[in-house]
Write an enzyme that holds these catalytic residues in place. Structure first.
Site, PDB file in Angstrom:
ATOM      1  N   GLY A  88      -0.059   5.501  -4.308  1.00 21.77           N
ATOM      2  CA  GLY A  88      -0.655   6.794  -4.657  1.00 21.77           C
ATOM      3  C   GLY A  88      -0.025   7.916  -3.851  1.00 21.77           C
ATOM      4  O   GLY A  88       0.342   8.967  -4.399  1.00 21.77           O
ATOM      5  N   SER A 112      -7.561  -5.497  -5.073  1.00 21.83           N
ATOM      6  CA  SER A 112      -8.683  -6.068  -4.324  1.00 21.83           C
ATOM      7  C   SER A 112      -9.961  -5.961  -5.148  1.00 21.83           C
ATOM      8  O   SER A 112     -10.030  -5.164  -6.098  1.00 21.83           O
ATOM      9  CB  SER A 112      -8.863  -5.318  -2.994  1.00 21.83           C
ATOM     10  OG  SER A 112      -9.410  -4.034  -3.223  1.00 21.83           O
ATOM     11  N   ASP A 129       0.833  -1.205   0.000  1.00 19.76           N
ATOM     12  CA  ASP A 129       0.000   0.000   0.000  1.00 19.76           C
ATOM     13  C   ASP A 129       0.872   1.262   0.000  1.00 19.76           C
ATOM     14  O   ASP A 129       2.013   1.239   0.465  1.00 19.76           O
ATOM     15  CB  ASP A 129      -0.908  -0.025   1.240  1.00 19.76           C
ATOM     16  CG  ASP A 129      -2.083   0.939   1.109  1.00 19.76           C
ATOM     17  OD1 ASP A 129      -2.385   1.379  -0.019  1.00 19.76           O
ATOM     18  OD2 ASP A 129      -2.699   1.257   2.139  1.00 19.76           O
ATOM     19  N   ARG A 146      -0.953   9.487  -9.559  1.00 20.93           N
ATOM     20  CA  ARG A 146      -0.880   8.262  -8.754  1.00 20.93           C
ATOM     21  C   ARG A 146      -0.223   7.094  -9.494  1.00 20.93           C
ATOM     22  O   ARG A 146       0.482   6.277  -8.888  1.00 20.93           O
ATOM     23  CB  ARG A 146      -2.296   7.838  -8.329  1.00 20.93           C
ATOM     24  CG  ARG A 146      -3.008   8.806  -7.415  1.00 20.93           C
ATOM     25  CD  ARG A 146      -4.454   8.357  -7.198  1.00 20.93           C
ATOM     26  NE  ARG A 146      -4.498   6.967  -6.822  1.00 20.93           N
ATOM     27  CZ  ARG A 146      -4.292   6.518  -5.579  1.00 20.93           C
ATOM     28  NH1 ARG A 146      -4.068   7.357  -4.593  1.00 20.93           N
ATOM     29  NH2 ARG A 146      -4.332   5.237  -5.328  1.00 20.93           N
ATOM     30  N   HIS A 171       2.428   3.493  -8.858  1.00 23.14           N
ATOM     31  CA  HIS A 171       2.217   2.072  -9.185  1.00 23.14           C
ATOM     32  C   HIS A 171       3.404   1.544 -10.000  1.00 23.14           C
ATOM     33  O   HIS A 171       3.900   0.450  -9.755  1.00 23.14           O
ATOM     34  CB  HIS A 171       0.932   1.879  -9.993  1.00 23.14           C
ATOM     35  CG  HIS A 171      -0.322   2.233  -9.232  1.00 23.14           C
ATOM     36  ND1 HIS A 171      -0.541   1.828  -7.940  1.00 23.14           N
ATOM     37  CD2 HIS A 171      -1.426   2.940  -9.589  1.00 23.14           C
ATOM     38  CE1 HIS A 171      -1.726   2.267  -7.538  1.00 23.14           C
ATOM     39  NE2 HIS A 171      -2.278   2.959  -8.507  1.00 23.14           N
ATOM     40  N   ARG A 204     -12.062   2.482  -8.188  1.00 28.20           N
ATOM     41  CA  ARG A 204     -11.127   3.561  -8.578  1.00 28.20           C
ATOM     42  C   ARG A 204     -11.406   4.047 -10.001  1.00 28.20           C
ATOM     43  O   ARG A 204     -12.095   3.371 -10.768  1.00 28.20           O
ATOM     44  CB  ARG A 204      -9.694   3.045  -8.461  1.00 28.20           C
ATOM     45  CG  ARG A 204      -9.370   2.708  -7.022  1.00 28.20           C
ATOM     46  CD  ARG A 204      -7.932   2.360  -6.860  1.00 28.20           C
ATOM     47  NE  ARG A 204      -7.658   2.083  -5.453  1.00 28.20           N
ATOM     48  CZ  ARG A 204      -6.487   2.160  -4.901  1.00 28.20           C
ATOM     49  NH1 ARG A 204      -5.442   2.508  -5.620  1.00 28.20           N
ATOM     50  NH2 ARG A 204      -6.325   1.890  -3.630  1.00 28.20           N
ATOM     51  N   GLU A 263     -12.478  -4.601  -4.164  1.00 24.98           N
ATOM     52  CA  GLU A 263     -12.990  -3.248  -3.889  1.00 24.98           C
ATOM     53  C   GLU A 263     -12.251  -2.176  -4.705  1.00 24.98           C
ATOM     54  O   GLU A 263     -12.756  -1.067  -4.871  1.00 24.98           O
ATOM     55  CB  GLU A 263     -12.842  -2.916  -2.395  1.00 24.98           C
ATOM     56  CG  GLU A 263     -13.838  -3.633  -1.482  1.00 24.98           C
ATOM     57  CD  GLU A 263     -13.443  -5.060  -1.157  1.00 24.98           C
ATOM     58  OE1 GLU A 263     -12.269  -5.440  -1.379  1.00 24.98           O
ATOM     59  OE2 GLU A 263     -14.308  -5.828  -0.689  1.00 24.98           O
ATOM     60  N   ASN A 264     -11.067  -2.484  -5.210  1.00 21.23           N
ATOM     61  CA  ASN A 264     -10.293  -1.485  -5.958  1.00 21.23           C
ATOM     62  C   ASN A 264     -10.949  -1.076  -7.281  1.00 21.23           C
ATOM     63  O   ASN A 264     -10.574  -0.073  -7.883  1.00 21.23           O
ATOM     64  CB  ASN A 264      -8.859  -1.967  -6.220  1.00 21.23           C
ATOM     65  CG  ASN A 264      -7.961  -1.935  -4.995  1.00 21.23           C
ATOM     66  OD1 ASN A 264      -7.075  -2.765  -4.841  1.00 21.23           O
ATOM     67  ND2 ASN A 264      -8.178  -0.966  -4.105  1.00 21.23           N
TER      68      ASN A 264
HETATM   69  C1  IPE Z   1      -5.330  -2.726  -0.093  1.00 20.45           C
HETATM   70  O1  IPE Z   1      -5.031  -1.383  -0.246  1.00 20.45           O
HETATM   71  C2  IPE Z   1      -5.372  -3.408  -1.440  1.00 20.45           C
HETATM   72  C3  IPE Z   1      -4.080  -3.617  -2.080  1.00 20.45           C
HETATM   73  C4  IPE Z   1      -2.928  -3.307  -1.600  1.00 20.45           C
HETATM   74  C5  IPE Z   1      -4.129  -4.254  -3.360  1.00 20.45           C
HETATM   75  P1  IPE Z   1      -6.186  -0.277  -0.369  1.00 20.45           P
HETATM   76  O2  IPE Z   1      -5.493   1.008  -0.562  1.00 20.45           O
HETATM   77  O3  IPE Z   1      -7.159  -0.679  -1.399  1.00 20.45           O
HETATM   78  O4  IPE Z   1      -6.885  -0.379   1.059  1.00 20.45           O
HETATM   79  P2  IPE Z   1      -7.779   0.683   1.824  1.00 20.45           P
HETATM   80  O5  IPE Z   1      -8.821   1.179   0.858  1.00 20.45           O
HETATM   81  O6  IPE Z   1      -6.868   1.772   2.281  1.00 20.45           O
HETATM   82  O7  IPE Z   1      -8.344  -0.076   2.986  1.00 20.45           O
HETATM   83  C1  IPE Z   2      -1.609   0.265  -3.286  1.00 16.99           C
HETATM   84  O1  IPE Z   2      -1.371   1.624  -3.330  1.00 16.99           O
HETATM   85  C2  IPE Z   2      -1.802  -0.332  -4.667  1.00 16.99           C
HETATM   86  C3  IPE Z   2      -3.191  -0.732  -4.946  1.00 16.99           C
HETATM   87  C4  IPE Z   2      -4.174  -0.763  -4.095  1.00 16.99           C
HETATM   88  C5  IPE Z   2      -3.472  -1.153  -6.310  1.00 16.99           C
HETATM   89  P1  IPE Z   2      -2.569   2.663  -3.329  1.00 16.99           P
HETATM   90  O2  IPE Z   2      -2.924   2.975  -4.734  1.00 16.99           O
HETATM   91  O3  IPE Z   2      -3.691   2.188  -2.471  1.00 16.99           O
HETATM   92  O4  IPE Z   2      -1.860   3.910  -2.648  1.00 16.99           O
HETATM   93  P2  IPE Z   2      -2.485   4.903  -1.590  1.00 16.99           P
HETATM   94  O5  IPE Z   2      -2.993   4.085  -0.448  1.00 16.99           O
HETATM   95  O6  IPE Z   2      -3.589   5.635  -2.278  1.00 16.99           O
HETATM   96  O7  IPE Z   2      -1.344   5.790  -1.194  1.00 16.99           O
HETATM   97 MG    MG Z   3      -4.109   2.396  -0.501  1.00 15.09          MG
END
Ligand code: IPE
Ligand code: IPE
Ligand code: MG
Length: 270
Positions: free
Chosen positions: A41, A83, A38, A51, A55, A89, A85-86
């Site tokens: 972004g 996930s 995590d 963001r 990645h 986005r 849930e992602n």
């Molecule tokens: C968890 O991170 C999912 C992955 C790392 C793939 P998220 O950024 O989606 O989690 P939340 O939304 O902060 O709980």
């Molecule tokens: C984790 O980084 C990667 C994925 C969930 C795909 P994030 O994209 O969630 O980064 P933050 O949490 O917004 O910083």
């Molecule tokens: Mg995150």
């Protein structure tokens, strides 16, 4: 299905030198490490980039932990990539993540072969683009005979989805007379999960500081040691993995029992 019982993998000479420097012995290492990667972004936003730059940069961290994991002789490394849930986005970010995944799977194939890594995927295939699935299948097939670390990528993965899907398959088997309900226990149920046959993670790492599980491996982490670092995923390197392993080695895992020291001393009955 039984959890894998293969003998521990060997730590390489380079890995041994690193363990020595950290005061660790191979037998103190976790055998299975899972990581919630995590903070991509935030890493980019702190630098004024979009963001997706975070990645892309995160791929370097994936390479670094795979390399370190192989050196140390870790048996399994499970990485949370996307996930269920992602999908909330923006489409542009999701398209980029799919392209990145596809690129990683094709470009890293040779490297995974060199490192004797076996690649697997967990998560729902439905919903993922055909080109990504095809690349996954190619890399999984190419690396299937490898005998080193298992690299398991969780893509379009959700712990609750996995459990519900497993319950559905089990219910179908009961309906079809393949399973007697009286036989249903933890081991049998675990065999219906995406992780069937794999041992549970010993150590779960989460980068970027959030103190939550975000629907990752809900069934499998019942007694996993948790380790959260403020380091953002694109900054995570082999030394961070070694720091997590060092802290892990200092923990006492009891699985609901008593510490070995109390057992050795003899505990009063009742
Ligand atoms: C968890 O991170 C999912 C992955 C790392 C793939 P998220 O950024 O989606 O989690 P939340 O939304 O902060 O709980
Ligand atoms: C984790 O980084 C990667 C994925 C969930 C795909 P994030 O994209 O969630 O980064 P933050 O949490 O917004 O910083
Ligand atoms: Mg995150």
């Amino acid at each position: 299905m039984r959890a894998e019982t293969r003998p521990p993998l060997k730590t390489t000479e380079e890995g041994m030198a690193r363990l020595d420097a950290w005061g660790l012995k191979p037998e103190q290492l976790p055998r299975h490490v899972a990581i919630i990667m995590d903070g991509n972004g935030r890493w980019a936003q702190h630098r004024g980039f979009p963001r997706i730059v975070g990645h892309r940069r995160g791929i370097q961290s994936v390479r670094a932990v795979v390399e370190e994991g192989c050196r140390l002789g870790l048996e399994q490394l499970t990485l949370y990539c996307l996930s269920v849930e992602n999908w909330k986005r923006p489409p542009r970010e999701l398209r980029f993540l799919m392209r990145l995944l596809r690129h990683f799977l094709s470009v890293e194939r040779a490297e995974l072969m060199d490192q004797n890594v076996q690649l697997r995927m967990i998560g729902r295939r439905e919903g993922l683009p055909d080109e990504v699935l095809a690349e996954f299948d190619r890399t999984a097939a190419a690396t299937a005979g490898n005998t080193g670390m298992t690299l398991r990528l969780a893509v379009n993965y959700g712990g609750r989805t996995e459990i519900a899907d497993a319950a559905k398959r089990l219910a179908e088997d009961v309906r079809d007379g393949k399973v007697d309900p009286s036989r249903v226990d933890e081991a049998l149920f675990a065999g219906y999960l995406d992780t069937a046959g794999a041992s549970d993670p010993d150590l779960l790492i989460r980068t970027a500081g959030e103190m939550r599980i975000s629907n990752f491996l809900l069934w499998q982490i019942s007694y996993t040691e948790l380790w959260v670092t403020p380091t953002l995923w694109p900054d995570f390197r082999g030394a961070d993995l070694l720091q997590a392993c060092t802290d892990y080695a200092a923990r006492e895992r009891k699985f609901g029992g008593l510490p070995a020291s109390a057992l050795a001393a003899g505990t009063p009955a009742g």
